[in-house]
Scaffold this motif. Sequence first.
Motif, PDB file in Angstrom:
ATOM      1  N   LEU A 306       0.831  -1.210   0.000  1.00 64.00           N
ATOM      2  CA  LEU A 306       0.000   0.000   0.000  1.00 64.00           C
ATOM      3  C   LEU A 306       0.860   1.252   0.000  1.00 64.00           C
ATOM      4  O   LEU A 306       0.663   2.178  -0.793  1.00 64.00           O
ATOM      5  CB  LEU A 306      -0.927  -0.011   1.223  1.00 64.00           C
ATOM      6  CG  LEU A 306      -1.807   1.216   1.395  1.00 64.00           C
ATOM      7  CD1 LEU A 306      -2.780   1.334   0.244  1.00 64.00           C
ATOM      8  CD2 LEU A 306      -2.570   1.165   2.697  1.00 64.00           C
ATOM      9  N   VAL A 307       1.847   1.293   0.916  1.00 64.89           N
ATOM     10  CA  VAL A 307       2.690   2.487   1.015  1.00 64.89           C
ATOM     11  C   VAL A 307       3.456   2.706  -0.282  1.00 64.89           C
ATOM     12  O   VAL A 307       3.523   3.827  -0.798  1.00 64.89           O
ATOM     13  CB  VAL A 307       3.662   2.357   2.216  1.00 64.89           C
ATOM     14  CG1 VAL A 307       4.642   3.505   2.229  1.00 64.89           C
ATOM     15  CG2 VAL A 307       2.889   2.319   3.508  1.00 64.89           C
ATOM     16  N   VAL A 308       4.005   1.621  -0.821  1.00 63.90           N
ATOM     17  CA  VAL A 308       4.799   1.761  -2.043  1.00 63.90           C
ATOM     18  C   VAL A 308       3.928   2.268  -3.194  1.00 63.90           C
ATOM     19  O   VAL A 308       4.316   3.190  -3.916  1.00 63.90           O
ATOM     20  CB  VAL A 308       5.459   0.412  -2.393  1.00 63.90           C
ATOM     21  CG1 VAL A 308       6.107   0.476  -3.761  1.00 63.90           C
ATOM     22  CG2 VAL A 308       6.495   0.057  -1.347  1.00 63.90           C
ATOM     23  N   VAL A 309       2.729   1.706  -3.332  1.00 65.41           N
ATOM     24  CA  VAL A 309       1.851   2.147  -4.416  1.00 65.41           C
ATOM     25  C   VAL A 309       1.495   3.625  -4.254  1.00 65.41           C
ATOM     26  O   VAL A 309       1.563   4.410  -5.195  1.00 65.41           O
ATOM     27  CB  VAL A 309       0.558   1.307  -4.461  1.00 65.41           C
ATOM     28  CG1 VAL A 309      -0.421   1.893  -5.446  1.00 65.41           C
ATOM     29  CG2 VAL A 309       0.876  -0.107  -4.830  1.00 65.41           C
ATOM     30  N   LEU A 310       1.140   3.993  -3.022  1.00 69.51           N
ATOM     31  CA  LEU A 310       0.733   5.379  -2.815  1.00 69.51           C
ATOM     32  C   LEU A 310       1.892   6.334  -3.084  1.00 69.51           C
ATOM     33  O   LEU A 310       1.693   7.463  -3.514  1.00 69.51           O
ATOM     34  CB  LEU A 310       0.215   5.568  -1.391  1.00 69.51           C
ATOM     35  CG  LEU A 310      -1.165   4.986  -1.152  1.00 69.51           C
ATOM     36  CD1 LEU A 310      -1.564   5.149   0.283  1.00 69.51           C
ATOM     37  CD2 LEU A 310      -2.181   5.661  -2.040  1.00 69.51           C
TER      38      LEU A 310
ATOM     39  N   ILE B 157      12.769  10.379  14.766  1.00 68.55           N
ATOM     40  CA  ILE B 157      13.232   9.843  13.480  1.00 68.55           C
ATOM     41  C   ILE B 157      12.127   9.023  12.817  1.00 68.55           C
ATOM     42  O   ILE B 157      11.873   9.163  11.615  1.00 68.55           O
ATOM     43  CB  ILE B 157      14.493   8.978  13.687  1.00 68.55           C
ATOM     44  CG1 ILE B 157      15.647   9.862  14.140  1.00 68.55           C
ATOM     45  CG2 ILE B 157      14.860   8.246  12.408  1.00 68.55           C
ATOM     46  CD1 ILE B 157      16.892   9.107  14.485  1.00 68.55           C
ATOM     47  N   SER B 158      11.439   8.189  13.609  1.00 69.22           N
ATOM     48  CA  SER B 158      10.414   7.363  12.976  1.00 69.22           C
ATOM     49  C   SER B 158       9.264   8.229  12.484  1.00 69.22           C
ATOM     50  O   SER B 158       8.642   7.904  11.462  1.00 69.22           O
ATOM     51  CB  SER B 158       9.925   6.274  13.924  1.00 69.22           C
ATOM     52  OG  SER B 158       9.485   6.836  15.112  1.00 69.22           O
ATOM     53  N   GLY B 159       8.977   9.315  13.199  1.00 67.09           N
ATOM     54  CA  GLY B 159       7.949  10.237  12.715  1.00 67.09           C
ATOM     55  C   GLY B 159       8.334  10.812  11.364  1.00 67.09           C
ATOM     56  O   GLY B 159       7.516  10.878  10.441  1.00 67.09           O
ATOM     57  N   VAL B 160       9.592  11.212  11.227  1.00 67.16           N
ATOM     58  CA  VAL B 160      10.043  11.773   9.953  1.00 67.16           C
ATOM     59  C   VAL B 160      10.034  10.696   8.875  1.00 67.16           C
ATOM     60  O   VAL B 160       9.590  10.926   7.748  1.00 67.16           O
ATOM     61  CB  VAL B 160      11.452  12.381  10.111  1.00 67.16           C
ATOM     62  CG1 VAL B 160      12.021  12.759   8.755  1.00 67.16           C
ATOM     63  CG2 VAL B 160      11.400  13.594  11.012  1.00 67.16           C
ATOM     64  N   LEU B 161      10.492   9.486   9.252  1.00 65.75           N
ATOM     65  CA  LEU B 161      10.545   8.400   8.259  1.00 65.75           C
ATOM     66  C   LEU B 161       9.162   8.038   7.750  1.00 65.75           C
ATOM     67  O   LEU B 161       8.979   7.773   6.562  1.00 65.75           O
ATOM     68  CB  LEU B 161      11.207   7.155   8.863  1.00 65.75           C
ATOM     69  CG  LEU B 161      12.716   7.190   8.973  1.00 65.75           C
ATOM     70  CD1 LEU B 161      13.227   5.864   9.497  1.00 65.75           C
ATOM     71  CD2 LEU B 161      13.341   7.507   7.624  1.00 65.75           C
ATOM     72  N   LEU B 162       8.189   8.021   8.656  1.00 65.61           N
ATOM     73  CA  LEU B 162       6.833   7.707   8.215  1.00 65.61           C
ATOM     74  C   LEU B 162       6.229   8.886   7.463  1.00 65.61           C
ATOM     75  O   LEU B 162       5.513   8.724   6.487  1.00 65.61           O
ATOM     76  CB  LEU B 162       5.947   7.349   9.416  1.00 65.61           C
ATOM     77  CG  LEU B 162       4.487   7.094   9.080  1.00 65.61           C
ATOM     78  CD1 LEU B 162       4.331   5.863   8.215  1.00 65.61           C
ATOM     79  CD2 LEU B 162       3.651   6.950  10.329  1.00 65.61           C
ATOM     80  N   GLY B 163       6.550  10.090   7.939  1.00 72.76           N
ATOM     81  CA  GLY B 163       5.925  11.266   7.349  1.00 72.76           C
ATOM     82  C   GLY B 163       6.470  11.598   5.973  1.00 72.76           C
ATOM     83  O   GLY B 163       5.730  12.048   5.104  1.00 72.76           O
ATOM     84  N   TRP B 164       7.757  11.362   5.779  1.00 74.16           N
ATOM     85  CA  TRP B 164       8.393  11.772   4.526  1.00 74.16           C
ATOM     86  C   TRP B 164       7.653  11.244   3.303  1.00 74.16           C
ATOM     87  O   TRP B 164       7.270  12.028   2.437  1.00 74.16           O
ATOM     88  CB  TRP B 164       9.852  11.309   4.524  1.00 74.16           C
ATOM     89  CG  TRP B 164      10.656  11.980   3.476  1.00 74.16           C
ATOM     90  CD1 TRP B 164      10.879  11.524   2.222  1.00 74.16           C
ATOM     91  CD2 TRP B 164      11.300  13.247   3.572  1.00 74.16           C
ATOM     92  NE1 TRP B 164      11.639  12.418   1.530  1.00 74.16           N
ATOM     93  CE2 TRP B 164      11.920  13.486   2.327  1.00 74.16           C
ATOM     94  CE3 TRP B 164      11.422  14.201   4.571  1.00 74.16           C
ATOM     95  CZ2 TRP B 164      12.643  14.636   2.064  1.00 74.16           C
ATOM     96  CZ3 TRP B 164      12.148  15.347   4.310  1.00 74.16           C
ATOM     97  CH2 TRP B 164      12.744  15.552   3.084  1.00 74.16           C
ATOM     98  N   PRO B 165       7.435   9.919   3.198  1.00 75.62           N
ATOM     99  CA  PRO B 165       6.712   9.470   2.006  1.00 75.62           C
ATOM    100  C   PRO B 165       5.211   9.733   2.053  1.00 75.62           C
ATOM    101  O   PRO B 165       4.584   9.866   1.008  1.00 75.62           O
ATOM    102  CB  PRO B 165       6.980   7.966   1.971  1.00 75.62           C
ATOM    103  CG  PRO B 165       7.268   7.603   3.365  1.00 75.62           C
ATOM    104  CD  PRO B 165       7.880   8.797   4.009  1.00 75.62           C
ATOM    105  N   THR B 166       4.614   9.782   3.238  1.00 72.94           N
ATOM    106  CA  THR B 166       3.148   9.745   3.299  1.00 72.94           C
ATOM    107  C   THR B 166       2.497  11.123   3.397  1.00 72.94           C
ATOM    108  O   THR B 166       1.331  11.258   3.077  1.00 72.94           O
ATOM    109  CB  THR B 166       2.666   8.919   4.496  1.00 72.94           C
ATOM    110  OG1 THR B 166       3.293   9.413   5.664  1.00 72.94           O
ATOM    111  CG2 THR B 166       3.003   7.467   4.318  1.00 72.94           C
TER     112      THR B 166
END
Lengths: 327, 392
Positions: A306-310, B157-166
């Motif tokens: 899901l993350v990769v697709v998005l 760091i995990s907040g940034v890692l999750l936030g960066w792509p999403t």
Amino acid sequence: MNFDELFGHLGQHTVDGLSKGAIYALIALGYTLVYGVLRLINFAHSEVFMVGTFAVLGVWTALGVENNPPIGQAVLFLVIGLVVAALASGGTALAIERIAYRPLRRKNAPPLIFLITAIGLSLVLVEVFGLLLPDVAGGALPSMFGRARQIVGMPTILKQETLFEIGGTQITNIQLIVFVCAVVMMALLDWFINRTRYGRGVRAVAQNPETAALMGVNQERVIMLIFVLGGIMAGAAALLWSMRFGFTQNSIGFVLGLKAFTAAVLGGIGNLRGALVGGLFLGIVEVYGATLLSSQWEDVIAFVVLVVVLMFRPTGLLGESLGRARA
Amino acid sequence: MIDKIRNADRRRIGAITAVGDRWRALPKWQRILGVVAFVVFLYHLPWLGKLPGGLIIPGLNDLRTDSITGGNNWAGVLFVCAIYVLVAVGLNVVVGLAGLLDLGYIGFFAIGAYSVALFGSVNSPVVKWFQREFDLPETWAVTWAICLFIAIVLTLISGVLLGWPTLRLRGDYLAIVTLGFGEIIRIVARNSENITNGPQGISAIPGPEGPPSADNQVFGLIDARPWYWLAITAVLLMVFAVRRLEHSRVGRAWLAVREDEDAAAVMGVYPFKFKLWAFAIGAALGGLAGFLFASRNAFIDPTQFNVNLSILFVAMVVVGGSGNMVGVSLGAVLLAYLPERFREIADYRWLAFGLAMVLVMILRPQGLIPSRRRTRELKDRAAEAEEAPAHV
């Protein structure tokens, strides 16, 4: 990394993945229909599926179904199960629309409010089924104040048998039925949306609600229709699930719903054929991944997909469209 | 009938915001006095309803959870409430101020909890590995204070890692992805047995005085009061910090991004940067809460970080009134305290939380104690809907 296992039995894993993915695809249709028309993620759709499995369980218990009935009866039970599950799921979906979404739509609430309402509603449904229907299958009256939230088993309707073998790949009757049923249901839905008068209304509202309203399409009716259609598809998925896996639980919807949503996004949310492609693809990826790593990681694989697709293709494999493209 | 209820509700919302106005209109010394009195009251809470010499005050004593049979230790419940308030304040930065729906907050909570467990406990595989590699004594483990630092850095760091792509995604996609993230953290903690001990969990998690033992003078296993005071101190500090942040340039940027991202971008506020900030700060606060929770419990396992808790956290914020720190704190306290005090509803608490979320969203989307700006935003949207009724 267990590559030998994967490539040694590639065909078998693909077949397993396809029959798993077919169920995801059916559930994904519910997300896709609602999203296509309302641009809204119906988070409570996973619970629509859950209600369907309980409806199947309830009707089979009421009919006194036992393990491995004769084939004629088995078909009858499956058809009855399908009808009841479709009614229950469709009804639940409609109720969700009326109770939760309609008042919010009137107020033009921001999308996040819809989502939070849906999450609350899905929690309510999970809890209601966990608290009020602990063991319908036990034959006892539902003990109203029990706390049982364990897995409830269902009778085996069809005995798993290998139908035929192609190049070392065994295809069982259940896998075949699941796959064929899912594809037939989807073809019916596709025909309905693309070829009928009501379907035209749905596509019109998806394209442009205001213009559709001016052209005499009853918007509220279209919205009700898509919720019911999505519910019926979830009901069909619930029957296939019950037949294949033979158990249910009040919290069954959560992970399945997330996977179905992943499938919908993967194929392009709002795109009916995309849901099929996405569901089958996800099913295969999941089975391959679980073979490579271990089945413990199965759920993680779907989320990573899901993350990769998005990230790389947020419109999915086939692109988002219910109204556009095939108008 | 419904209109009548709506109007009454509108008056109540007006009254609540009016209380806020009256408070702000008070002279500064009165406000300081009020805050000091409230803080003293918070620190005094473990003795609620009890007077020196064994006397009890009937009305107040009934509020305590240990006044009912089978009720939990009052200070322990207060500690949990304080932890939840900390969580709510952190999540409020993400949901209330920046307008991002984060359904995976439990993931950050778990990372905070696991950082103190993995680095601070002598039973953790990570500490054992360090001992083997560097020939350290068997009692060696990272000190609590350094674990605190590790927890905050890791969650940031995990907040940034999750936030960066999403964070570039649309709001509702973000919600689903974060939901998946929360679940992934739990599954990873469960499956990586050689790092986290898997389902067995990790015991002997240290507190400020080192590993749990009967010799600890203050932060023992039995008396929860010092833990409560520690947690409430953290809450007060963080509330103060977030308040300052809210009224700074960053806070105004969050608000602008929340109300209209495109307009904010045109005005030179880069939405992605500020959203990432909100995400990271929220994550760090969640990590701090998880850290304190694990220290007090001295034992954690993956089942404690169920995804339902994420939904509970969101419920605290939205029921209390997202964007308003008093509101979210009240939401957190209510949702943590009520099931403890009224044990008969404990079985139904998830049902009640779900119902509360649905009802609040439909009847009063701004929450119990609304933020004034939020109320106005929603009213604007409703007015737009009335102008163009055909809009879906």
